[in-house]
Design a protein around this motif. Structure first.
Motif, PDB file in Angstrom:
ATOM      1  N   ARG A 233       0.848  -1.185   0.000  1.00  0.00           N
ATOM      2  CA  ARG A 233       0.000   0.000   0.000  1.00  0.00           C
ATOM      3  C   ARG A 233       0.883   1.233   0.000  1.00  0.00           C
ATOM      4  O   ARG A 233       2.065   1.153   0.258  1.00  0.00           O
ATOM      5  CB  ARG A 233      -0.890   0.007   1.232  1.00  0.00           C
ATOM      6  CG  ARG A 233      -1.965  -1.057   1.178  1.00  0.00           C
ATOM      7  CD  ARG A 233      -2.964  -0.835   2.277  1.00  0.00           C
ATOM      8  NE  ARG A 233      -3.969  -1.866   2.242  1.00  0.00           N
ATOM      9  CZ  ARG A 233      -3.834  -3.040   2.839  1.00  0.00           C
ATOM     10  NH1 ARG A 233      -2.737  -3.314   3.489  1.00  0.00           N
ATOM     11  NH2 ARG A 233      -4.798  -3.933   2.775  1.00  0.00           N
ATOM     12  N   ASN A 234       0.234   2.346  -0.264  1.00  0.00           N
ATOM     13  CA  ASN A 234       0.926   3.635  -0.195  1.00  0.00           C
ATOM     14  C   ASN A 234       2.111   3.683  -1.151  1.00  0.00           C
ATOM     15  O   ASN A 234       3.133   4.259  -0.827  1.00  0.00           O
ATOM     16  CB  ASN A 234       1.439   3.879   1.237  1.00  0.00           C
ATOM     17  CG  ASN A 234       0.774   5.083   1.838  1.00  0.00           C
ATOM     18  OD1 ASN A 234      -0.140   5.640   1.230  1.00  0.00           O
ATOM     19  ND2 ASN A 234       1.216   5.490   2.994  1.00  0.00           N
ATOM     20  N   PHE A 235       1.960   3.064  -2.311  1.00  0.00           N
ATOM     21  CA  PHE A 235       3.143   2.925  -3.153  1.00  0.00           C
ATOM     22  C   PHE A 235       3.403   4.129  -4.037  1.00  0.00           C
ATOM     23  O   PHE A 235       4.143   4.040  -4.999  1.00  0.00           O
ATOM     24  CB  PHE A 235       3.075   1.634  -3.978  1.00  0.00           C
ATOM     25  CG  PHE A 235       1.714   1.303  -4.488  1.00  0.00           C
ATOM     26  CD1 PHE A 235       1.203   1.962  -5.578  1.00  0.00           C
ATOM     27  CD2 PHE A 235       0.938   0.353  -3.850  1.00  0.00           C
ATOM     28  CE1 PHE A 235      -0.056   1.669  -6.025  1.00  0.00           C
ATOM     29  CE2 PHE A 235      -0.332   0.060  -4.297  1.00  0.00           C
ATOM     30  CZ  PHE A 235      -0.829   0.723  -5.388  1.00  0.00           C
ATOM     31  N   ILE A 236       2.786   5.283  -3.713  1.00  0.00           N
ATOM     32  CA  ILE A 236       3.220   6.472  -4.452  1.00  0.00           C
ATOM     33  C   ILE A 236       4.302   7.198  -3.668  1.00  0.00           C
ATOM     34  O   ILE A 236       4.760   8.244  -4.079  1.00  0.00           O
ATOM     35  CB  ILE A 236       2.057   7.440  -4.772  1.00  0.00           C
ATOM     36  CG1 ILE A 236       1.246   7.708  -3.519  1.00  0.00           C
ATOM     37  CG2 ILE A 236       1.180   6.902  -5.877  1.00  0.00           C
ATOM     38  CD1 ILE A 236       0.294   8.854  -3.682  1.00  0.00           C
ATOM     39  N   GLU A 240       7.608   5.975   2.241  1.00  0.00           N
ATOM     40  CA  GLU A 240       6.558   5.641   3.178  1.00  0.00           C
ATOM     41  C   GLU A 240       5.653   4.535   2.657  1.00  0.00           C
ATOM     42  O   GLU A 240       4.558   4.360   3.174  1.00  0.00           O
ATOM     43  CB  GLU A 240       5.736   6.888   3.513  1.00  0.00           C
ATOM     44  CG  GLU A 240       6.431   7.757   4.523  1.00  0.00           C
ATOM     45  CD  GLU A 240       6.021   9.213   4.416  1.00  0.00           C
ATOM     46  OE1 GLU A 240       4.846   9.462   4.142  1.00  0.00           O
ATOM     47  OE2 GLU A 240       6.897  10.070   4.572  1.00  0.00           O
ATOM     48  N   TYR A 241       6.072   3.843   1.646  1.00  0.00           N
ATOM     49  CA  TYR A 241       5.284   2.696   1.200  1.00  0.00           C
ATOM     50  C   TYR A 241       5.305   1.654   2.316  1.00  0.00           C
ATOM     51  O   TYR A 241       6.196   1.656   3.158  1.00  0.00           O
ATOM     52  CB  TYR A 241       5.856   2.108  -0.091  1.00  0.00           C
ATOM     53  CG  TYR A 241       7.155   1.385   0.077  1.00  0.00           C
ATOM     54  CD1 TYR A 241       7.179   0.019   0.350  1.00  0.00           C
ATOM     55  CD2 TYR A 241       8.370   2.049  -0.026  1.00  0.00           C
ATOM     56  CE1 TYR A 241       8.368  -0.643   0.521  1.00  0.00           C
ATOM     57  CE2 TYR A 241       9.560   1.388   0.142  1.00  0.00           C
ATOM     58  CZ  TYR A 241       9.548   0.046   0.415  1.00  0.00           C
ATOM     59  OH  TYR A 241      10.727  -0.622   0.604  1.00  0.00           O
TER      60      TYR A 241
END
Lengths: 839, 689
Positions: A233-236, A240-241
């Motif tokens: 998740r949060n892979f943009i 912070e991914y």
């Protein structure tokens, strides 16, 4: 590969259906899967093969539903084309020529008119460099379009197509290779990549094996070599991914799939357990164990009601969302190796070879359907590496298919070899083989080969073994047991100078038995067990033996290990001719004089087809494949072709199938055959303007078969004419009951099938007439369809009247019968209309 | 490098105590750790987790909760009292009884005005924090069952209290319960068992997160009192929760020894609706995790297996470096062993007693060169139990082996040891009460004086003789510019061999050097940002060699009052990467009288000799080069060798001491032995077992 002849190597029948994930159609009625050079369409409810989409000239490597039209499917192939099909009717709509071998296809709803393809890197194909390209499919009315607009999305992607997946609403594409996960956002045109360490302290193997993207959330699920599943998740964000790890599989995760609503994640691996993870709640999971071979792919239907898993044993399982198996589509089972020869069951004309461990499988190549498994070993197989278990190593049929001889063996590797020779008789009542005799110590050493005598009266089995003996087994009456049971016992033991036998063969009329001992061929008379003569042509140990057939039955052909192919004339007992060629497999066609020889030279296999009476090959096919071929078989055709072309004439009576070392079943097809196939499919197009219903399928197929019967190529003289209705009967018996029309409708068809038709001199002109009228009929029918129900009702009444007339008539002429059938054909379309109009 | 006869000592049965509570103070970057034996330790988070302060516990004093209020540290325990600690002098300041039975939890609000404690009798008691003491204010509504966990809303207006089977939300103003959230019991057999809400966290957006004995982490809404989501984290208990400063990450410690992280992430990228999603799982513990704390860049966890694990969160670390590596702290960062260098005696310090051992002897040469035959086995001479309930703070044995001294929080006791043949007896010589209790004790090398580091950076001198002992005087640092402000207590005091110099360091990072002849302060070493972990005065050159927590080293010439040339060279060239990446501080500095240029250092994992005459290694040279040197011919060795010779033969070292007969004593405490003495962990099904 440029060939002057029109004979091609194709994958047709018994191909892998588990190469790529199967697709379930939007209405959950069909399962589509790649199968050799074609795409096959199966019914999800009945597991029946409906039809195949043929047209590719090489392995089909990917299929994807057209997101713009859910009745269409894209397929890509190694022949460099993408084809768009109407899979319900089996019509090829368009062909897009890309020009590079393609390895996988992806589509997304957001990218209309664009397909994403895996192609090999231009520079070096050896290093398995693949790139993902987006291809803009041009809109044009033509059938064949060249798609030129290629744009590379990413290079250096994994050769494994399950390592690429589209994200939520097609906004991004995620692809993994080895230890790196990349996410490419189309709008931002930016790639984010995340890598893992190869191993960690605890010995985890982190390489990516598959990818799936959540349909509504931005969450990517990845499977790993050590069985972990990570949810990213949060892979943009570069830093912070985050990901969470789940671990259930003990070995590599082969496949991952989110259900369409995104509530569950399905995963499968070598354990052959389908695992359903509840998305978002951590560890809650459901299992569906014991599915057979290891799971290679999982896919879900678009309404989430059905799942499909494809397995390593060439099987597709259809699973309901309540985790119940509701259907199994079994292809040709391919284990690690085929120990038996490829054989043809003379009764069912099915291909017989090793299937499940300890079993023989019967596979109908014509219908491309797995018929059944015959348990030979009759012991529990334990799925554990390193165990020495019984395996079927030899099998042979007698000429009529009444007897089956099998040899099972254990301890191939160790010194203490155990083996059994079993004889099975065909039981008419159960329609299957029943164990008749088990011989525990047939020989003192391993059985090398065996063959049945081919005579009609007495059946005899000859086995040769490494102990230097050959034994003949006959069915004799045992004094101890009851009279009505005939068991097999040894009739004769022969040997020749204590040499080790290498092969044996009966002549076509079973009057001669040839047994080769090292470099010597001995010819025996099976009646008197007298050594008639010996033939010897050193150097080299004899490898294959085969007698000529039909007009060439005076010849005996042998191959040796020292690259020699010899043809002996048995009348003169002299060498007729010989040639130096390295032959790995010699196979004679039972229906003609032809003999096929596969020769392995300089890393590729060539095929020579010749007649024993002349040393010149009839047909040569260079570079059939790059592997050595040890198994091949001639499969008799259901109806012979009439090719006049010299190079393809040898394929008229039977087809030659052969098995490569990586277990691909290949065959040869001729141009005329393909033409016929194509033409039949186009004809299908004209006919199939009505909706497809189970009624229609039944009747439509019935009609097709009739048309085939009517073709002039059918030579009635070859075989005893079958009663007309047998097609109907088989149709009746093979169609699941719930799709059958009511019995009252079938009754007349059934009754008429039992009537003896009179074949007369008048037949030919009649038939011609028939055909012309039929064509007219078809065109008429089209008009009828468009008009509506009223006429249909009328025609039904007409049928009733006619039907009653038929019943009264005790005997029908051929012409009348055809008339009747024609009428029957026309009038069932109204039913389809009825069903379709029903809300 | 030279050869040493090594006494490999493994009979010190030191057992670190399990960790019960953690409290992190963001402002001063300190984390306080409470152990099962009642001791409290303070670690400096930005100084490589150096253990700055240790406050020993007492018998029968279990701590259940820790809480910082500003820079003040409070604890509460099952004895029913709230304790405030005097961190400068490393002792208990006072204890207030809450009169509510055993206290299970303590929580201070963010404003720093109040403390709330949860008691066995079902009351939440509010205490007002005054400047010097705490004052009971009132009770919140009394509940039927005990209060297990407490959490303040960041605004300080509400308190969530975890109890048996439920969570209560209190309004602090009125003291009444606002909501009652019922936690489900487990299914199956555990249905009859009460569900214990072990931990609650109250977020500023009104979400309450609870961890319970069913193994669930549940998210509740405090407005409606409804369950938003529940995550099944484990089959056992979720014992501890901790949320990060900006409330985007939550960690839960379970009794399986795993730490589970939850993150507050937007499910669709670029949108604002966020959800708590379970992400990572860390497994660094073998036993129950009793406490977790999410600090700025790492997750700190501690539990029954007595190790403090600092797991960095790489997404929050700016620069990856040795300071941001996974760190496991097993042993205290101070010495528990003292050796009588001349007589071969060793004093082991346990929390409640001392043990004196005589080292074994060996017969010259063994069969191979590695192992020697033991002629006489080591022998336990003395088992000295501590008087009173306090645990030992520090202890020492004199180099001659005649004197033993120890100090608790309340007193300092000096014993004289009589050893004739096999009869060992001791006589108490001196007992000094509270004000002289020492933080560190040290004897002069001729055993004529005892130095005791005490409060306010002062060092007390006691002269020892056969006839008696006398308190001689107190050394105080120069009272110059720093008269105001509390001085930290001294910690490390090495005296020089010739008895002329004494150095003392305190936890303010100051190092003072005293002249013992004039009994005056001589000078102060320039203050460095990191804490001194070990120091020693060179016997011949009288240089003070100091090791810092960030692995830097300094040599300071006492006579010239400046850094030596070698020290400046070290600073200029920098130390090798491998040296800087070690994660335990150096615990002792020794000098070899036979090789004046050699400095012997050790930490938990290695023993190192620094040869000051050899060139320093730079980042390109091979740091661990012993094997390479061995393979090289004699002539080339010179050119390849550098100043650092590292010996990794010994592991889990508690102490290394060079005896006067040139033998080394290495006291090891293998972690496997520690693990084998721990209680059995929760049984877990493992795959393929």
């Amino acid at each position: 590969m440029v060939e002057e002849s029109d004979v091609r190597v194709v994958r047709f029948g018994g191909s892998k259906i588990n190469l790529r994930p199967p697709i379930i159609s939007t209405d959950s009625r069909f399962v589509l899967c790649t199968s050799g050079d074609s795409v096959k369409v199966y019914s999800t409810r009945t597991e029946e093969w409906l039809h195949s989409l043929q047209g590719h000239t090489n392995q089909v490597t990917g299929i994807a539903l057209n997101p713009a039209n859910h009745l269409q499917v894209y397929s890509c192939s190694a022949d460099g084309t993408v084809k768009l099909w109407d899979f319900i009717d089996g019509i090829l709509i368009k062909t897009f020529i890309i020009g590079y071998p393609l390895f996988a296809i992806y589509v997304s709803e957001k990218h209309e008119g664009i397909v994403f393809l895996h192609i090999a890197m231009d520079t070096d194909s050896k290093k398995e460099g693949f790139q993902l390209v987006a291809v803009h499919l041009p809109k044009s009315a033509e059938q064949e379009v060249e798609a030129k607009e290629l744009s590379a999305v990413s290079s250096h992607i994994s050769p494994n197509p399950s390592c690429t997946a589209f994200g939520r609403e097609g906004q991004y594409i995620a692809f993994a290779r080895n230890l790196q996960l990349n996410v490419y956002f189309f709008r931002k045109q930016k790639t984010y990549s995340f890598s893992l360490k190869a191993t960690d302290k605890k010995g985890a193997k982190n390489a990516f094996t598959c990818i799936a993207c959540h349909p509504t959330d931005d969450c990517i699920a990845t499977g790993h070599e050590d069985g972990k599943i990570r949810l990213w998740r949060n892979f943009i964000h570069k830093k912070e991914y985050t990901y969470s790890t789940q671990h259930w599989h003990h070995n590599a995760v082969n496949t991952l799939c989110f259900t369409p609503e995104g509530t569950n994640l399905l995963s499968g691996g070598i354990e052959s357990v389908l695992v359903q993870w509840q998305y978002g709640t951590g560890n809650r999971k459901e299992f569906l164990p014991r599915l057979g071979g290891s799971i290679l792919h999982v896919s879900a239907s678009s309404d989430g009601q059905l799942f499909c898993t494809s397995h390593s044993d060439n099987k597709i399982t259809v699973i309901e969302s309540s985790f119940k198996v509701c259907g199994v589509i079994q292809g040709l089972v391919k284990g690690d190796a085929v120990l038996t020869d490829l054989m043809i069951d003379p009764r069912s004309k099915a291909l017989v070879l090793n299937g499940k461990p300890g079993h023989l499988q019967f596979y109908s190549l014509l219908r491309d359907k797995h018929l059944y498994n015959l348990d030979i070993v009759q012991q529990e197989y334990i799925y554990e590496a390193g165990l020495d278990q019984f395996e079927v190593v030899k099998a042979a049929f007698d000429i009529k298919g009444y007897w089956l001889a099998t040899v099972e063996e254990r301890g191939q590797k160790s010194a203490d070899l155990e083996f059994f020779l079993k004889l099975w008789s065909y039981d008419e009542r159960t329609q299957s083989f029943v164990l008749n005799t088990t011989i525990t110590a047939a020989h003192t050493d391993r059985i090398i080969s065996m063959c049945f005598s081919s005579s009609e009266e007495t059946t005899m089995l000859v086995t040769i073994a490494e102990d230097g003996q050959f034994k003949a087994w006959c069915q004799g009456v045992d004094a101890d047991t009851k009279q009505d049971q005939n068991f097999w016992s040894c009739d004769f033991v022969g040997s020749y100078h204590n040499l080790k036998p290498t092969n044996c063969s009966f002549s076509a009329d079973s009057s001669l038995l040839a047994v080769s001992f090292q470099e010597v061929i001995t010819i025996w008379s099976p009646d008197t067990w007298e050594l008639l003569t010996t033939l010897c042509q050193p150097p080299g140990v004899i490898r294959d033996l085969c007698f000529g057939r039909l007009s060439c039955s005076k010849y005996l052909i042998s191959t040796t290990t020292r690259n020699l192919l010899c043809c002996w004339n048995l009348l003169t007992c002299a060498l007729e001719w010989s040639t130096s060629v390295e032959v790995s497999k010699l196979q004679s066609d039972p229906l003609s004089e032809n003999v096929a020889a596969f020769s392995y030279q300089s890393k590729h296999t060539d095929l020579f087809v010749f007649k024993p009476n002349e040393p010149r090959p009839l047909f040569t096919h260079k570079n059939v494949c790059s592997e050595k071929i040890h198994r091949a078989v001639f499969v008799p055709r259901e109806e012979p072709l009439n090719n006049c072309d010299e190079s393809s004439q040898w394929l008229n009576r039977s087809q030659l199938y052969f098995l490569t070392q990586n277990m691909d079943l290949l065959t040869f097809s001729t141009a005329t055959e393909e033409d016929r196939m194509l033409s039949s499919s186009t004809r299908l197009v004209i006919d199939d303007s009505v909706a497809v219903t189970p009624f229609y399928l039944l009747l439509g197929k019935h009609r097709q078969q009739q048309q085939k019967l009517n073709t002039p190529s059918h030579q009635a003289a070859d075989r005893p004419q079958q009663p007309q209705g047998s097609v109907t009967i088989t149709e009746l018996l093979h169609t699941p009951a719930h799709v059958l029309p009511p019995a009252s409708v079938l009754c007349s068809m059934f009754v008429s099938s039992l009537l003896i038709s009179n074949t007369g001199v008048l037949q030919d002109p009649l038939r011609k007439e028939m055909e012309s009228s039929e064509q007219e009929m078809n065109s008429e029918k089209e008009e009828e369809d468009s008009e509506g129900e009223m006429e249909a009702c009328d025609s039904q009444q007409e049928l009733r009247v006619q039907g009653s007339v038929d019943e009264v008539t005790p005997k029908l002429s051929k012409a009348q019968e055809r008339e009747l059938k024609r009428v029957r054909k026309t009038d069932f379309s109204w039913m389809a209309g009825l069903i379709a109009s029903k809300p | 490098m030279g050869e040493f006869k090594v006494h490999r000592v493994r009979f010190f049965d030191y057992m670190p105590s399990g960790i019960r509570a953690l409290a992190f103070n963001r402002d001063i970057e300190r984390i306080a750790v409470a152990r099962m034996d009642g001791s409290v330790e303070v670690f400096h988070c930005s100084d490589r987790f150096f253990q700055e302060k240790i406050i020993p516990g007492r018998e029968q004093c279990g701590i259940e909760g820790l809480s910082w209020v500003g820079e003040r540290l409070f604890s509460a325990g099952l004895n029913g009292g709230i304790t405030e600690y005097d961190l400068t002098n490393q002792k208990v300041k006072y204890t207030v009884d809450a009169y509510g039975g055993p206290i299970w939890t303590i929580a201070g609000n963010q404003q720093g005005t109040h403390l709330a404690v949860g008691c066995e009798d079902g009351t939440v008691k509010l205490f007002e924090v005054n400047e010097d003491k705490i004052q009971f204010e009132r009770n919140l509504d009394r509940q039927k069952s005990r209060i297990i966990s407490l959490s303040w809303h960041p605004s300080g207006s509400k308190i969530a209290a975890g109890m048996m089977d439920m969570i209560q939300i209190f309004n602090v103003e009125t003291g009444h319960s606002v909501h009652r959230l019922l936690a489900d019991r487990g299914v199956g057999t555990s249905r009859s068992k009460e569900c214990v809400v072990w931990s609650v966290v109250y977020l500023s957006d009104g979400t309450i997160i609870s961890g319970d004995s069913v193994g669930m982490v549940k998210l509740w809404d405090d407005q409606t009192g409804t369950l938003i989501k529940s995550h099944n984290v484990t089959k056992c208990d979720v014992l501890a929760l901790s949320v990060s400063q900006n409330e985007d990450s939550l960690v839960a410690g379970t009794s399986e020894g795993t730490v589970v992280q939850f993150q507050f992430i937007s499910m669709v990228l670029g949108k604002d609706d966020k959800e708590w999603v379970r992400t990572r799982t860390f497994k660094n513990h073998t036993h129950d995790i009793r406490a977790v704390a999410e600090i700025t860049t790492a997750v700190v966890s501690g539990g029954m297996d007595a190790q403090l694990v600092v797991r960095p969160l790489l997404d929050k670390v700016e620069v990856r470096s040795a300071a941001s590596a996974l760190r496991k702290i097993h042993f205290p960062h101070r010495r528990l062993v003292s050796c009588a260098r001349k007589s071969g005696l060793m004093l082991f310090q346990y929390p409640g007693h001392l043990e004196l051992w005589r080292l074994g002897e060996s017969e010259g040469k063994g069969e191979d060169d590695i192992h020697l035959f033991v002629k006489r086995n080591p022998e336990k001479l003395l088992h000295l139990k501590v008087k009173g309930e306090d645990h030992i703070r520090c202890s020492a044995v004199s180099p001659c082996g005649e004197w033993i001294v120890y100090s608790t929080a309340s007193s300092l006791r000096l014993y004289r040891l009589h050893c004739d043949n096999n009869n060992v007896s001791i006589t108490k010589v001196l007992q000094i009460s509270t004000e002289l209790s020492a933080n560190q004790l040290c004897f002069s090398s001729d055993s004529s004086h005892l130095f005791s580091a005490s409060t306010q950076s002062s060092v007390h001198l006691v002269s020892l003789s056969q006839s008696g002992c006398k308190f001689v005087g107190t050394l105080k640092p120069k009272s110059g510019e720093r008269t105001i402000g509390i001085r930290e207590s001294s910690k490390i005091i090495p005296a020089s061999e010739d008895g002329k110099w004494l150095a003392s360091a305190n936890s303010d990072h100051e190092v003072h050097i005293y002249n013992l002849q004039t009994r005056k302060a001589h000078c102060t070493v320039p203050v460095y940002s990191s804490a001194v972990t070990a120091m020693g005065i060179h016997p011949t050159t009288n240089c003070l060699f100091m090791m810092y927590a960030d692995q830097q080293m300094c040599e300071y010439s006492i006579e010239q009052k400046q850094y030596t040339d070698w020290s400046r060279m070290v600073q200029r060239k920098g130390l090798h990467r491998f040296w800087m990446e070690r994660d335990t501080p150096c615990l002792n500095v020794m000098f070899n009288p036979q090789h004046p240029s050699h400095v012997i250092l050790h930490d938990t994992y290695m023993l190192c000799i620094i040869d000051q005459s050899l060139p320093l290694p730079d980042d390109k040279t091979q740091f661990y080069n012993q094997l390479t040197l061995k393979s090289l011919p004699e002539e080339q060795r010179k050119s390849h060798s550098h100043a650092f010779k590292v010996c990794k033969t010994f592991k889990d070292i508690l102490c290394v001491e060079l005896m006067s007969d040139q033998s080394l004593v290495v006291v090891e405490r293998p972690l496997e032995d520690v693990a084998s003495q721990l209680p059995a962990p929760i049984k877990q099904k493992k795959f393929a077992t």
